[in-house]
Scaffold this motif. Structure first.
Motif, short mmCIF file in Angstrom:
data_model
loop_
_atom_site.label_atom_id
_atom_site.label_comp_id
_atom_site.label_asym_id
_atom_site.label_seq_id
_atom_site.Cartn_x
_atom_site.Cartn_y
_atom_site.Cartn_z
N ILE A 40 0.84 -1.21 0.00
CA ILE A 40 0.00 0.00 0.00
C ILE A 40 0.87 1.25 0.00
CG2 ILE A 40 -1.77 1.27 1.27
CD1 ILE A 40 -2.75 -1.39 2.36
N ARG A 51 3.45 1.82 -1.58
CA ARG A 51 3.92 2.13 -2.94
C ARG A 51 2.93 2.97 -3.73
NH1 ARG A 51 7.41 -2.73 -4.57
NH2 ARG A 51 7.28 -4.06 -2.76
N LEU A 52 1.66 2.89 -3.37
CA LEU A 52 0.63 3.53 -4.18
C LEU A 52 0.86 5.03 -4.42
CD1 LEU A 52 -2.74 1.87 -3.12
CD2 LEU A 52 -1.79 2.02 -5.43
N MET A 55 0.95 7.06 -8.02
CA MET A 55 -0.11 8.03 -8.32
C MET A 55 0.43 9.41 -8.67
SD MET A 55 -2.64 6.97 -5.18
CE MET A 55 -3.80 8.34 -5.44
N VAL A 66 0.88 -2.08 -8.91
CA VAL A 66 0.71 -0.72 -8.40
C VAL A 66 0.72 0.30 -9.53
CG1 VAL A 66 1.88 1.10 -7.10
CG2 VAL A 66 1.51 -1.13 -6.05
N GLY A 92 -2.42 2.35 -9.72
CA GLY A 92 -2.23 3.75 -9.33
C GLY A 92 -2.96 4.72 -10.24
N LEU A 104 -6.67 4.37 -9.85
CA LEU A 104 -7.17 5.02 -8.64
C LEU A 104 -7.24 6.53 -8.82
CD1 LEU A 104 -8.07 4.64 -5.71
CD2 LEU A 104 -5.67 4.75 -5.02
#
Length: 419
Positions: free
Chosen positions: A31, A33-34, A38, A168, A172, A175
């Motif tokens: 998590i 790394r997100l 992003m 990710v 990313g 998200l």
């Protein structure tokens, strides 16, 4: 202090890396790394929305990469010197603050130059959890696992870490799109700030981060000289991983332009996911490849598959054909990335593992920023057909670096895990 070699029986009965590090470690590290995944897309999204300029958005994304390129390896060196815990706690707070500051600046009346400066600050303070996790796990493997299991465990760990990165870097941007659509274009950066403070902070404070310094090994030897970081056999890995990053940025941007021409730009992420899922699965499978299939051969073979896949971009004329090309590229990109990180782990000078891993992590982000910025500019000024050439260029750079690595590592070839 020296240790007697582990017997086959003790090696087989020793605990796994999952048991040593603990399942919470892997969840937190994933998590954490997100936010890093992003940042580039989130910055591009908010700048285009607030300032109405795709060109400025591309430059701003490149500025994030510039900050990472300049400061990422220095932060890795600081982690080698002072330990990851202190460095990461400071970075979690600083990066969270920079993300919020950037959001404030981009919506304000400040000149574009201040927007670019704030973007550099985001990249400069980015806590590169992925490379530091690799360094931390490799240290655990070397310190706490029997020698007979180390090489295979390192290979499996690099496979998992690369698969996590792949997941990710696909999730990313997805998200970012959800938050930007459901709330506002500023929401992804605010969300990234919160995730950074909470989960990067948790990663920093995890018990595995207690190592104060890796400057000396168990025998008390001093760390390798900084000049060891500039050996050709290590620099060629950095060049190769830079090519992978350029491919990520160029492929996603040109794919977005390709789907925009067909009136469905929002579906670009779904098509990109085809490559990402396949790439992650193949990356995990690298750990089960036979030792006879050496690392230098894997780099050449899988980067060659990636390059062949990109050549199909010159003839794709429908989303279906694009999916096929992306699926082929997915076969090559994941194993290539795993192999490059494995080379980085094997060639890290003594006491410089965090530095090397952040060099490689910076290479991915810098390449992604360059690829996205250049491809976006070409797509806007020339067109999609020209933009689709950029992934080919990036894949060729990766393949050429693999060919150079084959030559450089041939003279010292011993075990497959070291070449």
């Amino acid at each position: 202090m020296t240790h007697a070699p582990a017997s086959p029986k003790s090696a087989s009965q020793s605990p796994s890396l999952l048991r040593i590090a603990g399942l919470p470690y892997f969840l937190i590290a994933f998590i954490a790394r997100l936010p890093f995944a992003m940042m580039v897309v989130g910055v591009l999204t908010v700048v285009v929305s607030a300032r109405g300029s795709l060109s400025l958005g591309g430059l701003t994304s490149a500025a994030v990469g510039l900050g990472t390129a300049c400061f990422g390896p220095l932060l890795g060196a600081a982690a080698d010197r002072f330990g990851q815990r202190a460095v990461l706690v400071i970075l979690a707070l600083a990066n969270g603050a920079m993300l919020l500051l950037f959001t404030f600046v981009v919506y304000g009346t400040a000149a574009d130059g201040f927007v670019l400066l704030a973007a550099v600050g985001i990249g400069a303070t980015a806590p590169q959890v992925a490379p530091l996790s690799r360094s931390r796990l490799v240290t655990i493997i070397r310190d706490r696992m029997p020698e007979a299991r180390r090489d295979r465990t390192v290979s499996g760990t690099m496979a998992y870490e690369s698969a996590a990165d792949e997941t990710v870097f696909v999730f990313g941007p997805f998200l970012v799109g959800i938050l930007a659509s459901a709330i506002s274009p500023w929401a992804p950066l605010v969300g990234a700030a919160v995730l950074t403070v909470v989960f990067v902070g948790a990663f920093a404070l995890h018990p595995s981060g207690r190592h104060v310094s890796q400057d000396r090994d168990a025998d008390g030897r001093a760390p390798s000289a900084v000049s060891e970081l500039f050996r050709p056999r290590l620099l060629i890995v950095v060049v190769g991983i830079l090519g992978v990053g350029m491919f990520f940025g160029a492929m996603l941007t040109s794919l977005t332009s390709f789907m925009a021409d067909r009136g469905a730009p929002e579906q670009a992420g779904l098509l990109y996911g085809v490559m990402g899922v396949g790439s992650a699965l193949l990356a995990l499978g690298v750990a089960w490849l036979p030792p006879a299939f050496s690392l230098r051969a894997r780099w050449l073979v899988f980067s060659g598959i990636l390059f062949v896949g990109t050549l199909l971009l010159s003839v794709v004329d429908s989303p279906g054909a694009m999916v096929l090309a992306l699926a082929i590229m997915g076969i090559g990109i994941g194993p290539t990335l795993v192999t490059q990180y494995s080379f980085g782990a094997a060639r890290s000078p003594l006491g410089r593992s965090a530095t090397v891993m952040t060099m490689l992590g910076s290479g991915v982000v810098v390449g992604q920023s360059i690829g996205a910025a250049v491809t976006g500019e070409i797509a806007e000024s020339i067109g999609t057909s020209a933009a689709l050439l950029l992934p080919m260029v990036a894949a060729f750079i990766t393949f050429a670096a693999g060919a150079a690595n084959w030559v450089l590592s041939g003279e010292r070839r011993r075990l497959s895990v070291t070449v």
